[in-house]
Design a protein around this motif. Structure first.
Motif, short mmCIF file in Angstrom:
data_model
loop_
_atom_site.label_atom_id
_atom_site.label_comp_id
_atom_site.label_asym_id
_atom_site.label_seq_id
_atom_site.Cartn_x
_atom_site.Cartn_y
_atom_site.Cartn_z
N TYR A 1 44.71 47.61 46.04
CA TYR A 1 46.06 47.93 45.56
C TYR A 1 46.26 49.44 45.38
O TYR A 1 47.33 49.96 45.69
CB TYR A 1 46.30 47.22 44.23
CG TYR A 1 47.68 47.40 43.65
CD1 TYR A 1 48.71 46.54 43.97
CD2 TYR A 1 47.95 48.45 42.76
CE1 TYR A 1 49.99 46.70 43.43
CE2 TYR A 1 49.22 48.63 42.22
CZ TYR A 1 50.23 47.75 42.56
OH TYR A 1 51.49 47.92 42.03
N TYR A 2 45.23 50.14 44.90
CA TYR A 2 45.36 51.56 44.59
C TYR A 2 44.94 52.48 45.75
O TYR A 2 45.02 53.70 45.62
CB TYR A 2 44.56 51.91 43.34
CG TYR A 2 45.07 51.22 42.09
CD1 TYR A 2 46.23 51.66 41.47
CD2 TYR A 2 44.42 50.10 41.57
CE1 TYR A 2 46.73 51.03 40.34
CE2 TYR A 2 44.91 49.45 40.44
CZ TYR A 2 46.06 49.92 39.83
OH TYR A 2 46.54 49.28 38.72
N SER A 3 44.51 51.92 46.85
CA SER A 3 44.11 52.74 48.00
C SER A 3 45.34 53.38 48.65
O SER A 3 46.45 52.83 48.58
CB SER A 3 43.40 51.87 49.04
OG SER A 3 42.19 51.36 48.53
N VAL B 1 44.72 43.43 47.48
CA VAL B 1 43.91 42.77 46.46
C VAL B 1 43.56 43.76 45.36
O VAL B 1 43.63 44.98 45.55
CB VAL B 1 42.63 42.18 47.07
CG1 VAL B 1 42.95 41.10 48.09
CG2 VAL B 1 41.79 43.27 47.73
N ASP B 2 43.15 43.23 44.18
CA ASP B 2 42.69 44.11 43.11
C ASP B 2 41.17 44.22 43.17
O ASP B 2 40.54 43.74 44.11
CB ASP B 2 43.17 43.62 41.75
CG ASP B 2 42.59 42.26 41.36
OD1 ASP B 2 41.64 41.79 42.04
OD2 ASP B 2 43.06 41.66 40.38
N ASN B 3 40.58 44.86 42.18
CA ASN B 3 39.13 45.09 42.18
C ASN B 3 38.32 43.81 42.16
O ASN B 3 37.17 43.78 42.61
CB ASN B 3 38.75 45.96 40.97
CG ASN B 3 39.31 47.36 41.08
OD1 ASN B 3 39.53 47.87 42.18
ND2 ASN B 3 39.57 47.99 39.94
N ASP B 4 38.91 42.73 41.64
CA ASP B 4 38.21 41.45 41.56
C ASP B 4 38.46 40.58 42.78
O ASP B 4 38.01 39.43 42.82
CB ASP B 4 38.66 40.69 40.31
CG ASP B 4 38.31 41.45 39.03
OD1 ASP B 4 37.25 42.10 39.01
OD2 ASP B 4 39.12 41.40 38.08
N GLY B 5 39.20 41.10 43.73
CA GLY B 5 39.50 40.31 44.92
C GLY B 5 40.66 39.35 44.74
O GLY B 5 40.90 38.49 45.60
N VAL C 1 46.14 31.73 52.14
CA VAL C 1 45.61 30.57 51.43
C VAL C 1 44.93 31.06 50.16
O VAL C 1 44.01 31.88 50.22
CB VAL C 1 44.61 29.78 52.29
CG1 VAL C 1 44.17 28.50 51.57
CG2 VAL C 1 45.21 29.46 53.66
N ILE C 2 45.42 30.60 49.00
CA ILE C 2 44.87 31.04 47.73
C ILE C 2 44.56 29.84 46.84
O ILE C 2 45.12 28.76 47.01
CB ILE C 2 45.82 32.00 46.98
CG1 ILE C 2 47.15 31.29 46.64
CG2 ILE C 2 46.09 33.25 47.80
CD1 ILE C 2 48.07 32.10 45.75
N GLU C 3 43.66 30.05 45.89
CA GLU C 3 43.35 29.03 44.89
C GLU C 3 44.35 29.14 43.74
O GLU C 3 45.19 30.05 43.69
CB GLU C 3 41.91 29.22 44.38
CG GLU C 3 40.84 28.98 45.43
CD GLU C 3 40.65 27.51 45.78
OE1 GLU C 3 41.43 26.67 45.28
OE2 GLU C 3 39.73 27.20 46.55
N ASP C 4 44.22 28.24 42.77
CA ASP C 4 45.13 28.23 41.63
C ASP C 4 45.04 29.51 40.80
O ASP C 4 46.02 29.91 40.15
CB ASP C 4 44.84 27.03 40.72
CG ASP C 4 45.19 25.71 41.42
OD1 ASP C 4 46.03 25.74 42.33
OD2 ASP C 4 44.63 24.67 41.03
N ASP C 5 43.87 30.16 40.82
CA ASP C 5 43.70 31.41 40.05
C ASP C 5 44.08 32.64 40.87
O ASP C 5 43.79 33.77 40.47
CB ASP C 5 42.27 31.53 39.55
CG ASP C 5 41.25 31.59 40.69
OD1 ASP C 5 41.66 31.47 41.87
OD2 ASP C 5 40.04 31.76 40.40
N CYS C 6 44.72 32.43 42.01
CA CYS C 6 45.18 33.50 42.91
C CYS C 6 44.05 34.21 43.64
O CYS C 6 44.27 35.27 44.24
CB CYS C 6 46.03 34.53 42.16
SG CYS C 6 47.63 33.88 41.62
#
Length: 388
Positions: free
Chosen positions: A197-199, A221-225, A361-366
């Motif tokens: 995101y910050y790149s 994506v963020d640092n946690d993917g 395709v993402i899970e419920d937790d994004c």
């Protein structure tokens, strides 16, 4: 019955398709942009023609605003945008072989699917002549700025979306395949293009160009993917060339906001202007005349950010009408997502409804699982035919 269905000739899919708008390989990038704007289409075909008695016309590729934007993001283009726009369209044509392939109207749907699975994005098909309205139509097209007729023949092109729509119209023939989940069908591709995101957005230019070729997108994506959003070539294709300035100066996350429909936020417009000056790219503001939609009229004397007519910024993102089937939705830059347990038919309908060739395709937790594309889906249908 499904096998006989795929024996349909491509002329069936071409009914009602408009003739291609096109430019010559000798055209400039600026001329191609004019055709894109006047036609309202996201792509324009590029042709190499010999109009002699036994000459041949061939579509050698296609370009869109994404190709132009990525070209303008190059260092030499940033230093002199006006010269870049005078360059030949051949300089921005994708260097990938067989993205565009010629086929006859009598070719089968099965042939078309096989070519798409080999990498073809657009199939160029001659439009069969009609008995009625031919003269008036020909006169109208002679007035066009683009080259529509090639040695007296008009062409249209078929896309992956056209084929998916056609299959969806007879989806019952493939039961029980449509009801299976994309997870069960193993068509989720985990090898995705992604950027933090910050790149800097400029670090994503190569990925954006690759996503255009692959008809996918670049995940943010963020640092946690965790999946946050995307930089989509399908959205960028309906922007104008001023986005090159935003890509040069903004982060990936800010660029996502900048290309959202309705025009870039006022604060991001000011950031783009300030950072262009920091990078000593004032010449870009002077030569890139279309940048007046970002900055207002550029003059020799400096003016404050508050005096800039920000209402002009809203025009820096233009959406047009698609010539394929129906008007393209003026959708936000929000990513279109689904779940691993989503059914095949649900994914097909969702993608067509949003006029994209893929779904994240993402899970419920994004958390990001991967991407499913029209090409993945067509492979499922093709494999299904081999076992029935």
């Amino acid at each position: 019955m499904a096998v006989s269905f795929l024996a349909y000739e491509l002329s069936e899919l071409c009914l009602g398709k408009p003739p291609l708008r096109s430019v010559s390989t000798s055209a400039t990038i600026a001329e191609a942009i004019d055709v894109l704007r006047s036609s309202g289409e996201s792509f324009v075909s590029v042709w190499q023609c010999d109009h002699s008695e036994f000459g041949r016309c061939e579509c050698v590729g296609k370009i869109c605003m994404v190709d132009v934007i990525c070209f303008l993001c190059k260092e030499e283009s940033l230093l002199c945008p006006s010269s870049a726009l005078k360059a030949s369209v051949s300089q921005v044509l994708p260097r990938v072989h067989d993205l565009v392939v010629h086929l006859e109207p009598s070719s089968s749907l099965l042939e078309a699917i096989d070519l798409i699975l080999k990498g073809a994005q657009n199939l160029v098909v001659p439009i069969l002549p009609t008995k009625r309205g031919g003269n008036s139509r020909r006169k109208q097209q002679q007035k066009s700025l683009a080259i529509n007729s090639h040695n007296g023949v008009e062409f249209c092109w078929l896309t992956q979306e056209d084929v998916i729509r056609f299959l969806l119209g007879s989806i019952g023939l493939f039961t029980p395949l449509p009801a299976l989940s994309i997870d069960a069908l193993d068509i989720i591709d985990s090898d995705v293009l992604a950027i933090d995101y910050y790149s800097p957005a400029s670090s994503a230019v190569e990925a954006i160009s690759k996503s255009l070729t692959e008809q996918t997108s670049v995940a943010i994506v963020d640092n946690d993917g965790t999946f946050i959003g995307e930089i989509s070539p399908f959205t960028l294709a309906y922007c104008d060339e001023t986005v090159a300035a935003a890509i040069t100066t903004l982060s990936a996350g800010d660029l996502m906001s900048y290309i959202d429909c309705g025009g870039p936020p006022e604060d991001l417009v000011r950031i783009v202007k300030a950072r262009l000056k920091e990078k000593n790219l004032e010449k870009m503001l002077e030569e890139f005349t279309i940048l007046t939609s970002l900055t207002g009229e550029v003059s020799a004397s400096s003016s404050s950010d508050e005096e800039t007519p920000t209402r002009n910024a809203a025009r820096s993102l233009k959406y047009s009408r698609s010539s394929s089937f129906s008007p393209r939705f003026v959708r936000k830059a929000e990513a279109i997502v689904c779940h691993p347990k989503s059914s095949l038919i649900a994914v097909m309908i969702q993608a067509i409804a949003h006029r994209v060739n893929y779904l994240w395709v993402i899970e419920d937790d994004c958390s990001l699982v991967g991407i499913v594309t029209f090409s993945n889906i067509l492979k499922v249908f093709r494999d299904h035919l081999e076992i029935i």
